[in-house]
Design a protein around this motif. Sequence first.
Motif, PDB file in Angstrom:
ATOM      1  N   ARG A   1       0.803  -1.218   0.000  1.00  0.00           N
ATOM      2  CA  ARG A   1       0.000   0.000   0.000  1.00  0.00           C
ATOM      3  C   ARG A   1       0.842   1.278   0.000  1.00  0.00           C
ATOM      4  N   PHE A   2       1.973   1.229   0.687  1.00  0.00           N
ATOM      5  CA  PHE A   2       2.776   2.439   0.872  1.00  0.00           C
ATOM      6  C   PHE A   2       4.080   2.411   0.060  1.00  0.00           C
ATOM      7  N   SER A   3       4.140   1.579  -0.947  1.00  0.00           N
ATOM      8  CA  SER A   3       5.397   1.396  -1.683  1.00  0.00           C
ATOM      9  C   SER A   3       5.843   2.672  -2.399  1.00  0.00           C
ATOM     10  N   ARG A   4       4.894   3.487  -2.886  1.00  0.00           N
ATOM     11  CA  ARG A   4       5.296   4.701  -3.587  1.00  0.00           C
ATOM     12  C   ARG A   4       5.919   5.722  -2.638  1.00  0.00           C
ATOM     13  N   PHE A   5       5.471   5.717  -1.384  1.00  0.00           N
ATOM     14  CA  PHE A   5       6.084   6.622  -0.405  1.00  0.00           C
ATOM     15  C   PHE A   5       7.550   6.260  -0.186  1.00  0.00           C
ATOM     16  N   ARG A   6       7.830   4.967  -0.181  1.00  0.00           N
ATOM     17  CA  ARG A   6       9.199   4.516   0.110  1.00  0.00           C
ATOM     18  C   ARG A   6      10.181   4.896  -0.991  1.00  0.00           C
ATOM     19  N   LEU A   7       9.676   5.325  -2.131  1.00  0.00           N
ATOM     20  CA  LEU A   7      10.564   5.795  -3.196  1.00  0.00           C
ATOM     21  C   LEU A   7      11.178   7.156  -2.862  1.00  0.00           C
ATOM     22  N   ILE A   8      10.576   7.855  -1.896  1.00  0.00           N
ATOM     23  CA  ILE A   8      11.140   9.117  -1.424  1.00  0.00           C
ATOM     24  C   ILE A   8      12.363   8.777  -0.575  1.00  0.00           C
ATOM     25  N   PRO A   9      13.538   9.291  -0.871  1.00  0.00           N
ATOM     26  CA  PRO A   9      14.772   8.815  -0.217  1.00  0.00           C
ATOM     27  C   PRO A   9      14.751   8.879   1.306  1.00  0.00           C
ATOM     28  N   TRP A  10      14.166   9.923   1.866  1.00  0.00           N
ATOM     29  CA  TRP A  10      14.225  10.087   3.322  1.00  0.00           C
ATOM     30  C   TRP A  10      13.029   9.475   4.040  1.00  0.00           C
ATOM     31  N   TRP A  11      12.106   8.884   3.323  1.00  0.00           N
ATOM     32  CA  TRP A  11      10.841   8.427   3.902  1.00  0.00           C
ATOM     33  C   TRP A  11      11.051   7.222   4.813  1.00  0.00           C
ATOM     34  N   ASP A  12      10.376   7.242   5.985  1.00  0.00           N
ATOM     35  CA  ASP A  12      10.450   6.131   6.941  1.00  0.00           C
ATOM     36  C   ASP A  12       9.024   5.742   7.323  1.00  0.00           C
ATOM     37  N   GLN A  13       8.488   4.734   6.624  1.00  0.00           N
ATOM     38  CA  GLN A  13       7.103   4.338   6.874  1.00  0.00           C
ATOM     39  C   GLN A  13       6.928   3.754   8.273  1.00  0.00           C
ATOM     40  N   ALA A  14       7.945   3.095   8.788  1.00  0.00           N
ATOM     41  CA  ALA A  14       7.857   2.540  10.139  1.00  0.00           C
ATOM     42  C   ALA A  14       7.709   3.649  11.173  1.00  0.00           C
ATOM     43  N   LYS A  15       8.387   4.766  10.939  1.00  0.00           N
ATOM     44  CA  LYS A  15       8.287   5.898  11.846  1.00  0.00           C
ATOM     45  C   LYS A  15       6.873   6.473  11.825  1.00  0.00           C
ATOM     46  N   ILE A  16       6.275   6.538  10.650  1.00  0.00           N
ATOM     47  CA  ILE A  16       4.905   7.029  10.524  1.00  0.00           C
ATOM     48  C   ILE A  16       3.934   6.094  11.236  1.00  0.00           C
ATOM     49  N   GLN A  17       4.110   4.813  11.052  1.00  0.00           N
ATOM     50  CA  GLN A  17       3.168   3.856  11.623  1.00  0.00           C
ATOM     51  C   GLN A  17       3.248   3.789  13.144  1.00  0.00           C
ATOM     52  N   SER A  18       4.391   4.119  13.706  1.00  0.00           N
ATOM     53  CA  SER A  18       4.524   4.076  15.165  1.00  0.00           C
ATOM     54  C   SER A  18       4.208   5.411  15.829  1.00  0.00           C
ATOM     55  N   ALA A  19       4.123   6.488  15.057  1.00  0.00           N
ATOM     56  CA  ALA A  19       3.891   7.822  15.620  1.00  0.00           C
ATOM     57  C   ALA A  19       2.494   7.918  16.220  1.00  0.00           C
ATOM     58  N   ARG A  20       2.383   8.678  17.309  1.00  0.00           N
ATOM     59  CA  ARG A  20       1.098   8.921  17.975  1.00  0.00           C
ATOM     60  C   ARG A  20       0.693  10.364  17.723  1.00  0.00           C
ATOM     61  N   VAL A  21      -0.487  10.539  17.162  1.00  0.00           N
ATOM     62  CA  VAL A  21      -0.927  11.856  16.721  1.00  0.00           C
ATOM     63  C   VAL A  21      -2.216  12.240  17.436  1.00  0.00           C
ATOM     64  N   LEU A  22      -2.205  13.421  18.031  1.00  0.00           N
ATOM     65  CA  LEU A  22      -3.392  14.003  18.654  1.00  0.00           C
ATOM     66  C   LEU A  22      -3.973  15.023  17.680  1.00  0.00           C
ATOM     67  N   VAL A  23      -5.182  14.761  17.199  1.00  0.00           N
ATOM     68  CA  VAL A  23      -5.859  15.650  16.255  1.00  0.00           C
ATOM     69  C   VAL A  23      -6.968  16.375  17.006  1.00  0.00           C
ATOM     70  N   ILE A  24      -6.893  17.699  17.034  1.00  0.00           N
ATOM     71  CA  ILE A  24      -7.871  18.494  17.777  1.00  0.00           C
ATOM     72  C   ILE A  24      -8.702  19.291  16.780  1.00  0.00           C
ATOM     73  N   GLY A  25      -9.982  18.964  16.734  1.00  0.00           N
ATOM     74  CA  GLY A  25     -10.883  19.556  15.761  1.00  0.00           C
ATOM     75  C   GLY A  25     -11.174  18.575  14.644  1.00  0.00           C
ATOM     76  N   ALA A  26     -12.469  18.266  14.440  1.00  0.00           N
ATOM     77  CA  ALA A  26     -12.853  17.297  13.405  1.00  0.00           C
ATOM     78  C   ALA A  26     -13.870  17.904  12.449  1.00  0.00           C
ATOM     79  N   GLY A  27     -13.758  19.223  12.220  1.00  0.00           N
ATOM     80  CA  GLY A  27     -14.629  19.887  11.266  1.00  0.00           C
ATOM     81  C   GLY A  27     -14.050  19.828   9.868  1.00  0.00           C
ATOM     82  N   ALA A  28     -14.183  20.922   9.125  1.00  0.00           N
ATOM     83  CA  ALA A  28     -13.719  20.944   7.738  1.00  0.00           C
ATOM     84  C   ALA A  28     -12.220  20.680   7.639  1.00  0.00           C
TER      85      ALA A  28
END
Length: 406
Positions: A15-42
Amino acid sequence: MTETLTLRTELEEDRFSRFRLIPWWDQAKIQSARVLVIGAGALGNEILKNLALLGFLNIVIVDLDSIETSNLSRSVLFRASDVGSAKADAAARGYGNLLPEATVLPLAANVMQDCGLGLFAWADLIIAGLDNREARLWINRAAWKVGRPWIDGAIEGINGVARVFLPNQPPCYECTLGETDWAILNRRMSCNLLLHEAQPQGRVPTTPTISSVIAGIQVQELVKVLHGLPTLAGKGYVFEGLQHTSYVTQYTENPDCMSHASLENIVELGESSSEITLAELMRRGQEHLGVSETVIEFSRDIIWRLRCPRCGAIDDLFAPVGSVDFNRGRCLACSPDSAEPQMRIVDLLTGYRGEPELAGRTLDQLGLPLFDVFTVRSNDSEVNYLIAGDAAEVLGPLVREKEFAV
């Protein structure tokens, strides 16, 4: 040989193979990151859509409002059947539809009154799509206290701005506020800290196109922060939709800014808020600091009680400042039928200084949110206690032990 080629093809075309073509991209880092999203409107919808498509697996969504029919024209995650539901709940369902393997926790809550500092400490990254300065100011102060970066976005009409604020690297959001901003903020409160009638939220005129533009920049900046790349730190990306012009503005640090206060020496306590009294917490702090004179400071101010100067009636509240309506301050005990009832005096609590009537009160009986931080301070030292025993109740499936300290 055929099996090896098939396996290689599957690995290369996941699913994420095209992202990995970006030299600095780290999909494992994205998948382990914890994100707090505040606001679920537009804005929040577009932020969440982007996070899901990128593969972020650990998400908390905070939003107080419910979905109205008008939200459907600007919110990709909402459906007509969601009208009347909490935005946080519907956004979490939509996120799960895009990325079923993600763990998404919706919190239908007011971020200023209902979210403890532990929630901010849990997050690696904070991203907000809000329509009011008051909430942004609170997020800014909370993020700075626990040392977390946050990305802000604002839209109106077909214009918008995205900006990044890094911990301990001014300028911060509060540094950007001018006289007009403070005047608007101050109008929300009466002189006795009771809330004037709230201005309707979610009425800012916007389009889904500007939400896409600004949320795209916000999430792109979030990815860059996560990967340690140069960002809009202390700057704002301003987009003007009429002529499609854009520019980056540099903010200036305010040396007197009240947000630049970090919590050092955070200690996790395994008990929950219902198991610790103020007196016990103070005793622990005194032992920890090796002193006998301390005070406890709260994460936010609390309205302790309302006292009528005319009849002497006392109404204990224990509620965060900003949650009590101005009309609640009128005393109906001594003047129930008066056109101008007596206004009561607000007793404010900013902390605990050994008051006997508060000593036996547990931390969950103060009107403060669960999973919060309490500061025990002496004249020259302090210790900050995170009530980590509340984590399971607040974070549910996202809770992990011993990971909240700054």
